[in-house]
Design an enzyme around this catalytic site. Structure first.
Site, PDB file in Angstrom:
ATOM      1  CB  SER A 142      -0.879  -0.008   1.261  1.00 50.14           C
ATOM      2  OG  SER A 142      -1.488   1.241   1.477  1.00 50.14           O
ATOM      3  CE1 TYR A 155      -3.764  -2.153   5.742  1.00 44.74           C
ATOM      4  CE2 TYR A 155      -2.993  -0.017   4.959  1.00 44.74           C
ATOM      5  CZ  TYR A 155      -3.548  -1.258   4.708  1.00 44.74           C
ATOM      6  OH  TYR A 155      -3.874  -1.613   3.423  1.00 44.74           O
TER       7      TYR A 155
END
Length: 239
Positions: A142, A155
């Site tokens: 990501s 995350y």
């Protein structure tokens, strides 16, 4: 590069990006193994893809944060499909909150699933790829793995870890003709985006799971001589 008759394993295949990837690969004639936390999404998908595209499929409910469970699942997929040519590590979770407010157990769970899960699956698949002398591993990271932001500490930590693991592994296995790539999509219209409070109903600016699947396919079709460490995918009109 023609992919027909190759074999693939896709994690997190029950919905969102993973489902789009599994479907696109099957449409290319790839036999697909699918892992997900529950069987509710992957069991009907496996049946659908087999019927629609005439490929072999296998679906196994697996907690990828549990190493022994992963090893058993990968062995079962290989027994059904044979040696794997393609691995797409897509499974991931995310909870957002400040570092001190997020429960320790939740912070650890995110890292276990996203980073350790990617490691466990890769470690289970890699020996057969090395023996075969070829393979493609695509890790879905990501933009959060390239820069951190407030409320994304767990995350981002997990996705930064995937980026480091990808770069190291790429250098380890290139001599075996195994290509390892990390994709770094920005905001994608999935349940994770909704959980982050983004307006997922506005599809004009937000990437769709199919967009990421198309990038995965493009990476897999690159000539054998081409090695790409990371490939980014950004929303076209960020607001």
């Amino acid at each position: 590069m023609a992919l027909r008759e190759q074999t693939a394993l896709v994690t997190g295949a029950g919905r969102g990006i993973g489902k789009a990837i599994a479907t696109l690969l099957a449409s290319e004639g790839v036999h697909v193994g699918m892992l997900a936390r529950t069987s509710s999404g992957i069991d009907p998908l496996a049946k659908q893809l087999a019927e629609e595209f005439g490929v072999r499929t296998v679906a196994i409910a697996t907690d990828i944060s549990a190493r022994e469970e992963v090893e058993q699942a990968v062995a079962a997929v290989q027994e059904h499909l044979g040696s794997l040519d393609i691995l797409v590590n897509n499974a991931g979770i995310g909870t957002f909150g400040s570092l001190v407010d997020m429960p320790v157990e939740e912070w650890e769970r995110i890292v276990r699933v996203n980073l350790f899960g990617t490691y466990y699956v890769t470690r289970s698949v890699l020996p057969s790829m090395i023996k075969a002398g070829h393979g493609s591993i695509v890790n879905i990271s990501s933009t959060s793995g390239e820069r951190g932001a407030a409320t994304t500490s767990a995350y981002s930590a997990s996705k930064f870890g995937i980026m480091g693991m990808t770069e190291s592994l790429m250098q380890e296995v290139r001599k075996h003709n195994i290509r390892v790539t990390a994709l770094t999509p920005s905001t994608v219209n999935t349940e994770l985006a909704a959980k982050a409070g983004l307006k997922t109903s506005d599809e004009d600016w937000m990437m769709q799971p199919d967009d990421v699947a198309e990038l995965v396919l493009a990476c897999l079709k690159l000539p054998d001589r081409v090695f790409v460490k990371t490939a980014g995918l950004w929303m076209t009109n960020p607001r």
